[in-house]
Motif scaffolding. Structure first.
Motif, short mmCIF file in Angstrom:
data_model
loop_
_atom_site.label_atom_id
_atom_site.label_comp_id
_atom_site.label_asym_id
_atom_site.label_seq_id
_atom_site.Cartn_x
_atom_site.Cartn_y
_atom_site.Cartn_z
N LYS A 1 31.91 34.17 -2.13
CA LYS A 1 31.81 35.67 -2.13
C LYS A 1 30.68 35.63 -0.77
O LYS A 1 31.16 36.46 0.60
CB LYS A 1 31.70 35.78 -2.73
CG LYS A 1 31.95 36.09 -4.12
CD LYS A 1 31.15 37.05 -5.28
CE LYS A 1 32.22 36.88 -6.39
NZ LYS A 1 31.78 37.97 -7.42
N SER A 2 29.60 34.85 -0.60
CA SER A 2 29.09 34.54 0.68
C SER A 2 29.28 34.89 2.06
O SER A 2 28.78 35.39 3.08
CB SER A 2 27.44 34.30 0.53
OG SER A 2 27.58 33.09 0.25
N PRO B 1 32.40 39.36 5.15
CA PRO B 1 31.53 40.51 5.27
C PRO B 1 31.73 41.48 3.73
O PRO B 1 33.13 41.43 2.82
CB PRO B 1 32.34 40.89 6.17
CG PRO B 1 32.43 40.10 7.14
CD PRO B 1 33.52 39.02 5.86
N ASP B 2 30.94 42.27 3.36
CA ASP B 2 30.81 43.57 2.46
C ASP B 2 32.31 44.15 2.56
O ASP B 2 31.71 44.09 3.99
CB ASP B 2 29.44 43.69 1.72
CG ASP B 2 29.58 44.70 3.50
OD1 ASP B 2 29.34 45.18 3.83
OD2 ASP B 2 27.59 44.92 2.60
N GLU B 3 32.37 44.87 1.59
CA GLU B 3 33.72 45.83 1.75
C GLU B 3 32.50 47.58 2.41
O GLU B 3 33.85 47.91 3.53
CB GLU B 3 33.62 46.53 0.12
CG GLU B 3 34.33 48.12 0.67
CD GLU B 3 34.60 48.03 -0.92
OE1 GLU B 3 35.71 49.65 -1.49
OE2 GLU B 3 33.82 48.41 -1.68
N ASN B 4 31.65 47.50 3.66
CA ASN B 4 30.84 47.97 3.89
C ASN B 4 31.75 47.58 5.30
O ASN B 4 31.84 48.46 6.04
CB ASN B 4 29.68 48.43 3.89
CG ASN B 4 29.65 49.52 2.71
OD1 ASN B 4 30.33 50.62 1.81
ND2 ASN B 4 28.54 49.61 1.74
N GLU B 5 31.54 46.59 5.74
CA GLU B 5 31.45 46.38 7.05
C GLU B 5 32.67 45.51 7.48
O GLU B 5 33.39 46.89 8.46
CB GLU B 5 31.08 44.70 7.31
CG GLU B 5 30.19 44.39 8.52
CD GLU B 5 29.71 42.16 8.83
OE1 GLU B 5 30.70 41.78 9.71
OE2 GLU B 5 29.77 42.15 7.58
N ARG C 1 37.64 43.32 -0.94
CA ARG C 1 36.40 43.95 0.30
C ARG C 1 37.68 44.87 1.60
O ARG C 1 36.73 45.45 1.99
CB ARG C 1 35.86 42.50 1.41
CG ARG C 1 35.57 42.01 0.44
CD ARG C 1 33.70 42.26 -0.09
NE ARG C 1 32.93 41.46 -0.91
CZ ARG C 1 31.83 39.84 -0.77
NH1 ARG C 1 32.11 39.54 0.27
NH2 ARG C 1 31.60 39.59 -1.75
#
Length: 170
Positions: free
Chosen positions: A87-88, A91-95, A131
């Protein structure tokens, strides 16, 4: 566990990786895992982990093409994705939301090269982790297919490998 296994390589006919990527035949004594060596190396790695999931569940399965993505195949895909892509590392969903449609493919390709997995694996893992949206996934997948990047790269091997695993001494 793995040090107790005896493995043999068996050559078989060549298959199109778009139709057939690998399969597992579960058996208590001699489980088989077949990996299509005409697939890209990243695809072979994904398929190996995917098929090991089937063997671990004492289940047989076939990998390749959208027609095979059923309950147990979907589960094996999810586990293989989780093993190969943490997961890490995504990129996160916002990115992902900030990335324009054209740049999404570039970002997926960049992650693919960095993680040494296929673009499809990165794209699928991003969708599983929510994501990216289903619409983003389908659009990007369509572009990857149109660009012919679902086609395999040349492999070091020239045929399908069959790995026959048997406990040593039996």
């Amino acid at each position: 566990f793995l040090h107790k296994l005896k493995m043999q390589k068996i050559s078989l006919a060549i298959y199109d990786p778009n139709e057939f990527r690998g399969f597992a035949l579960s058996d208590d004594y001699a489980p088989f895992i077949f990996i299509n060596s005409k697939d890209a190396l990243a695809g072979q790695a994904f398929s190996l982990v995917h098929e090991l999931v089937h063997i671990g569940k004492n289940d047989s399965g076939v990998s390749g093409g959208d027609r095979f993505v059923t309950g147990k195949e979907s589960f094996a895909n999810h586990v293989a994705g989780a093993v190969l892509i943490s997961k890490s590392e995504l990129p996160d969903e916002n990115e992902f939301k900030k990335i324009q449609e054209d740049d999404l493919i570039r970002k997926i390709d960049q992650l693919s090269r960095k993680l040494k997995v296929s673009s499809w694996a990165v794209l699928t893992r991003a969708r599983v982790l929510r994501r990216i949206s289903e619409a983003q996934y389908r659009t990007a997948l369509s572009q990857i297919k149109e660009q012919g990047r679902m086609q395999p790269k040349a492999s070091v091997l020239s045929n399908i490998l069959a790995i026959v695993c048997r406990p040593v001494g039996e």
